[in-house]
Scaffold this motif. Sequence first.
Motif, PDB file in Angstrom:
ATOM      1  N   PHE A 108      14.391 -43.875  20.744  1.00  0.00           N
ATOM      2  CA  PHE A 108      15.227 -43.182  21.709  1.00  0.00           C
ATOM      3  C   PHE A 108      14.488 -42.179  22.600  1.00  0.00           C
ATOM      4  O   PHE A 108      14.656 -42.231  23.824  1.00  0.00           O
ATOM      5  CB  PHE A 108      16.410 -42.485  21.017  1.00  0.00           C
ATOM      6  N   TYR A 158      14.593 -42.650  26.535  1.00  0.00           N
ATOM      7  CA  TYR A 158      15.371 -41.718  27.345  1.00  0.00           C
ATOM      8  C   TYR A 158      14.512 -41.100  28.442  1.00  0.00           C
ATOM      9  O   TYR A 158      14.928 -41.017  29.596  1.00  0.00           O
ATOM     10  CB  TYR A 158      16.003 -40.626  26.478  1.00  0.00           C
ATOM     11  N   SER A 199      13.966 -43.577  31.052  1.00  0.00           N
ATOM     12  CA  SER A 199      15.177 -43.872  31.826  1.00  0.00           C
ATOM     13  C   SER A 199      15.367 -42.855  32.950  1.00  0.00           C
ATOM     14  O   SER A 199      16.046 -43.133  33.929  1.00  0.00           O
ATOM     15  CB  SER A 199      16.409 -43.892  30.917  1.00  0.00           C
ATOM     16  N   ARG A 200      14.759 -41.688  32.806  1.00  0.00           N
ATOM     17  CA  ARG A 200      14.869 -40.635  33.822  1.00  0.00           C
ATOM     18  C   ARG A 200      13.713 -40.654  34.822  1.00  0.00           C
ATOM     19  O   ARG A 200      13.843 -40.115  35.918  1.00  0.00           O
ATOM     20  CB  ARG A 200      14.904 -39.263  33.154  1.00  0.00           C
ATOM     21  N   GLN A 209      17.290 -51.022  28.105  1.00  0.00           N
ATOM     22  CA  GLN A 209      17.739 -49.657  28.379  1.00  0.00           C
ATOM     23  C   GLN A 209      19.108 -49.674  29.055  1.00  0.00           C
ATOM     24  O   GLN A 209      19.978 -48.880  28.725  1.00  0.00           O
ATOM     25  CB  GLN A 209      16.708 -48.914  29.236  1.00  0.00           C
ATOM     26  N   ALA A 242      22.527 -47.915  27.464  1.00  0.00           N
ATOM     27  CA  ALA A 242      23.109 -46.732  28.119  1.00  0.00           C
ATOM     28  C   ALA A 242      24.577 -46.498  27.734  1.00  0.00           C
ATOM     29  O   ALA A 242      24.950 -45.356  27.424  1.00  0.00           O
ATOM     30  CB  ALA A 242      22.923 -46.815  29.627  1.00  0.00           C
ATOM     31  N   TRP A 244      24.740 -44.924  24.338  1.00  0.00           N
ATOM     32  CA  TRP A 244      24.384 -43.501  24.366  1.00  0.00           C
ATOM     33  C   TRP A 244      25.560 -42.648  24.819  1.00  0.00           C
ATOM     34  O   TRP A 244      25.814 -41.582  24.269  1.00  0.00           O
ATOM     35  CB  TRP A 244      23.184 -43.257  25.270  1.00  0.00           C
ATOM     36  N   THR A 245      26.302 -43.129  25.813  1.00  0.00           N
ATOM     37  CA  THR A 245      27.470 -42.403  26.304  1.00  0.00           C
ATOM     38  C   THR A 245      28.520 -42.292  25.199  1.00  0.00           C
ATOM     39  O   THR A 245      29.054 -41.202  24.943  1.00  0.00           O
ATOM     40  CB  THR A 245      28.056 -43.103  27.543  1.00  0.00           C
ATOM     41  N   SER A 253      27.328 -39.933  22.419  1.00  0.00           N
ATOM     42  CA  SER A 253      27.463 -38.534  22.828  1.00  0.00           C
ATOM     43  C   SER A 253      28.912 -38.072  22.702  1.00  0.00           C
ATOM     44  O   SER A 253      29.192 -36.982  22.188  1.00  0.00           O
ATOM     45  CB  SER A 253      26.961 -38.365  24.266  1.00  0.00           C
TER      46      SER A 253
END
Length: 161
Positions: free
Chosen positions: A43, A47, A50-51, A108, A112, A115-116, A119
């Motif tokens: 992760f 992550y 991904s940014r 990825q 995503a 991950w949402t 969270s």
Amino acid sequence: MNFYESLGFLVFGSRLRRLSETFLGDVNRIYSAHDLKFDAAWFPVFYILSRKESVSIRDIADELVISHSSVSQLVSALQQKGLVKTTTAADDARRKVVEFTAKGKKLQQQIAPVWTALSQAMEELVNEGRHSKVLLKAIGEVEAGIAQQSLFDRVERIMNP
């Protein structure tokens, strides 16, 4: 009161490890249930990538506050899976730059939404308890305290006044 609660801070590390293992086990089960060939240990690198389109191994290590060697090992594992590739930085031949392969980008994008949801589920979980709402802040405070003076140094100061 269970064993862990009865010993307080003497088993703090053990409780954190147990919680972490439970959490990461569930996260890996989530990935598996959604047919995603992904490991929770990947992760942080995923992550960060991904940014940013490409990131040096040193920058990843600095951002995660872990060793260059640990990042190199993780990147090597991701390369073996065909998810990332490394190239030499254009401005410094000593620096390796990491970026997604097409396969890594696709994975990825598939991850995503997980991950949402993860969270959101964690927000729900911590909002169920009266004290857990400040869990991340409390962990941050402990981390900052350890950064100022290690637990080892604190024990030595108490035992050798």
